[in-house]
Design a protein around this motif. Structure first.
Motif, PDB file in Angstrom:
ATOM      1  N   LEU A   1       1.086  -0.843   0.099  1.00 51.53           N
ATOM      2  CA  LEU A   1       0.214  -0.062   0.387  1.00 51.53           C
ATOM      3  C   LEU A   1       1.437   1.313  -0.270  1.00 51.53           C
ATOM      4  O   LEU A   1       0.617   2.265  -0.623  1.00 51.53           O
ATOM      5  CB  LEU A   1      -0.910   0.283   1.832  1.00 51.53           C
ATOM      6  N   GLN A   2       1.780   1.412   0.973  1.00 53.03           N
ATOM      7  CA  GLN A   2       2.925   2.029   1.102  1.00 53.03           C
ATOM      8  C   GLN A   2       3.479   2.795  -0.446  1.00 53.03           C
ATOM      9  O   GLN A   2       3.435   4.079  -1.047  1.00 53.03           O
ATOM     10  CB  GLN A   2       3.797   2.560   2.088  1.00 53.03           C
ATOM     11  N   LEU A   3       3.469   1.729  -1.616  1.00 54.43           N
ATOM     12  CA  LEU A   3       4.485   1.765  -2.792  1.00 54.43           C
ATOM     13  C   LEU A   3       3.062   2.418  -3.770  1.00 54.43           C
ATOM     14  O   LEU A   3       3.633   3.207  -4.356  1.00 54.43           O
ATOM     15  CB  LEU A   3       4.819   0.611  -3.633  1.00 54.43           C
ATOM     16  N   ALA A   4       1.840   1.590  -3.554  1.00 55.07           N
ATOM     17  CA  ALA A   4       1.222   2.315  -4.861  1.00 55.07           C
ATOM     18  C   ALA A   4       0.277   3.931  -3.999  1.00 55.07           C
ATOM     19  O   ALA A   4       0.099   4.593  -4.974  1.00 55.07           O
ATOM     20  CB  ALA A   4      -0.398   1.377  -4.187  1.00 55.07           C
ATOM     21  N   ILE A   5       0.280   4.115  -3.243  1.00 54.76           N
ATOM     22  CA  ILE A   5       0.263   5.327  -2.899  1.00 54.76           C
ATOM     23  C   ILE A   5       1.092   6.089  -3.091  1.00 54.76           C
ATOM     24  O   ILE A   5       0.339   7.202  -4.184  1.00 54.76           O
ATOM     25  CB  ILE A   5       0.096   5.619  -1.088  1.00 54.76           C
ATOM     26  N   ILE A   6       1.704   6.350  -3.458  1.00 58.57           N
ATOM     27  CA  ILE A   6       3.387   6.848  -3.793  1.00 58.57           C
ATOM     28  C   ILE A   6       3.330   7.538  -5.015  1.00 58.57           C
ATOM     29  O   ILE A   6       3.479   8.081  -5.939  1.00 58.57           O
ATOM     30  CB  ILE A   6       5.112   6.671  -3.663  1.00 58.57           C
ATOM     31  N   GLU A   7       3.427   6.139  -5.875  1.00 60.08           N
ATOM     32  CA  GLU A   7       2.588   5.775  -7.236  1.00 60.08           C
ATOM     33  C   GLU A   7       1.746   6.292  -7.884  1.00 60.08           C
ATOM     34  O   GLU A   7       1.779   7.558  -9.044  1.00 60.08           O
ATOM     35  CB  GLU A   7       3.132   4.072  -8.362  1.00 60.08           C
ATOM     36  N   ILE A   8       0.406   6.066  -7.001  1.00 61.68           N
ATOM     37  CA  ILE A   8      -0.852   6.775  -7.804  1.00 61.68           C
ATOM     38  C   ILE A   8      -0.551   7.427  -7.414  1.00 61.68           C
ATOM     39  O   ILE A   8      -1.492   8.873  -8.599  1.00 61.68           O
ATOM     40  CB  ILE A   8      -1.560   6.273  -6.679  1.00 61.68           C
ATOM     41  N   ARG A   9      -0.349   8.697  -6.690  1.00 59.69           N
ATOM     42  CA  ARG A   9      -0.581  10.216  -6.122  1.00 59.69           C
ATOM     43  C   ARG A   9       0.181  11.065  -6.960  1.00 59.69           C
ATOM     44  O   ARG A   9       0.239  11.793  -7.453  1.00 59.69           O
ATOM     45  CB  ARG A   9      -0.250  10.470  -4.478  1.00 59.69           C
ATOM     46  N   GLN A  10       1.594  10.045  -7.741  1.00 55.78           N
ATOM     47  CA  GLN A  10       2.383  10.905  -8.659  1.00 55.78           C
ATOM     48  C   GLN A  10       1.621  10.960  -9.801  1.00 55.78           C
ATOM     49  O   GLN A  10       1.770  12.313 -10.767  1.00 55.78           O
ATOM     50  CB  GLN A  10       3.945  10.395  -8.429  1.00 55.78           C
ATOM     51  N   ARG A  11       0.789   9.703 -10.121  1.00 54.70           N
ATOM     52  CA  ARG A  11       0.302   9.304 -11.798  1.00 54.70           C
ATOM     53  C   ARG A  11      -0.466  10.375 -11.489  1.00 54.70           C
ATOM     54  O   ARG A  11      -0.892  11.016 -12.786  1.00 54.70           O
ATOM     55  CB  ARG A  11       0.026   8.360 -11.501  1.00 54.70           C
ATOM     56  N   PHE A  12      -1.481  11.350 -10.734  1.00 58.21           N
ATOM     57  CA  PHE A  12      -2.741  11.296 -11.362  1.00 58.21           C
ATOM     58  C   PHE A  12      -2.049  13.088  -9.613  1.00 58.21           C
ATOM     59  O   PHE A  12      -3.524  13.986 -10.121  1.00 58.21           O
ATOM     60  CB  PHE A  12      -4.009  11.634  -9.762  1.00 58.21           C
TER      61      PHE A  12
END
Length: 362
Positions: A67-78
């Motif tokens: 979840l920590q990895l996904a939060i960083i990636e998704i927030r950067q993407r959007f």
């Protein structure tokens, strides 16, 4: 990215609570091979974006790490600038970001909505994979069954037994076979109960399980990894007795499924296992049980109707079993025998017998 956003757009701009402003909501669900993270973006109390990401597990990562990895990636993407996150559990994201783990109210409902989106996305992926990559779908279900039922190996070959006797007449049993989670009909087997007088489910189960695996051992055929018994503790104990006699106890896993609450019983364990009603493991066990029941009932019905037909003809004085069989072979049904003329009947059984049969029905 735009196509993916469009595919995963599941919620219209829904007003949640005007007081909830500029918040990012994240949830995660996972299985052995994949994790699914859903992201909801809120602005002025409305959901303005929904996106779900699938993550393939490489090691034994925890949900928290993924979840920590996904939060960083998704927030950067959007390009999300929100300083407030709603999460299912506490995570260290950054010093300037406030993490809330809601327990009640609208924020908790938002988190639940996000989890539903994750589950919905996973189900849709399963459907796609079932079509595009059936081996992966099968492997996942087999691994899930192994985990759910605490098995030593994946149940690639499963056999299920069911007894059928209505009011004690014509007791029969059925064995159905599933391979890789699917019916394998050419290996289905019917059994006439030979050693039991009257309706006795326990003794009948003992007999058919013994006969089935004695034969497989004699033929040196492959044994199943799992046996499913339609019934509770009593039927399961009877089946286990037969495995003991054959020296197969411990070599094949065996469970019973009771009809009332769909509880799963294990040998020598009084406390049943209750699987989630939506779990794929339970669905396959139910499918096995229902298929065994259908297969057994059809055999029982055919046997009973044949017995009824035979007895109707044999009640005619002078008509024995052989004559009854000869008549049915030529005329196909009792109804046609009833409508036949003496001349037609005499071609099969001779004039004297034809006259008796004709007079019996007229």
């Amino acid at each position: 990215d735009k196509i993916e956003v469009l595919e995963n757009y599941q919620v219209k701009s829904t007003i949640v609570n005007p007081k909830i402003n500029n918040v990012d909501v994240f949830s995660i669900i996972s299985d052995d091979a994949f994790a699914y993270v859903n992201f909801l973006q809120l602005s002025h109390g409305s959901i303005v974006r929904s996106h779900t990401m699938e993550i393939k597990k490489k090691l034994e990562e925890s949900d928290k790490e993924l979840l920590q990895l996904a939060i960083i990636e998704i927030r950067q993407r959007f390009n999300s600038q929100s300083k407030n996150l709603l999460l299912p559990f506490s995570c260290a994201i950054g010093d300037d970001i406030k993490v809330t783990v809601p327990k009640l109210g609208d924020k908790k409902k938002l988190l639940e909505l996000s989890e539903r989106n994750s589950k919905y996305y996973r189900q849709e992926r399963f459907k796609q994979v079932k079509i595009t990559d059936p081996d992966r779908h099968t492997n996942r279900i087999m691994a899930q069954m192994k985990t759910d039922l605490h098995l030593a190996e994946e149940p690639r070959h499963i056999e299920c037994f069911d007894n059928s006797n209505i009011q004690g007449s014509n007791p029969v049993a059925a064995c159905v076979v599933f391979r890789n989670g699917k019916p394998f009909k050419k290996e289905y087997r019917h059994f006439n109960i030979k050693t039991v007088d009257g309706p006795d489910d326990f003794k009948s189960m003992e007999e058919v399980v013994y006969r089935r695996y004695k034969r497989l051992l004699e033929e040196d055929s492959g044994l199943p990894q799992l046996i499913v018994i339609d019934g509770g503790k009593g039927q399961l104990s009877s089946a286990v007795k037969s495995l003991d006699l054959l020296g197969l106890r411990g070599k094949i896993a065996i469970i019973g499924i009771a009809k009332r609450l769909e509880e799963i019983y294990f040998p020598n364990d009084p406390i049943p296992l209750y699987l989630d009603k939506k779990s794929e493991t339970l669905k396959i066990i139910q499918q096995l049980r229902n298929e065994a029941h259908r297969f057994g009932i059809n055999f029982h019905r055919n046997k009973r109707s044949k017995a009824a037909i035979d007895s109707e003809l044999e009640r005619i004085r002078g008509v024995g079993k052989k004559t009854a069989e000869e008549l049915l072979k030529n005329f196909k049904s009792v109804n046609r025998i009833k409508k036949a003329s003496i001349e037609d009947l005499s071609k099969t059984v001779g004039n004297a017998m034809a006259k008796k049969i004709y007079e019996n029905f007229h």
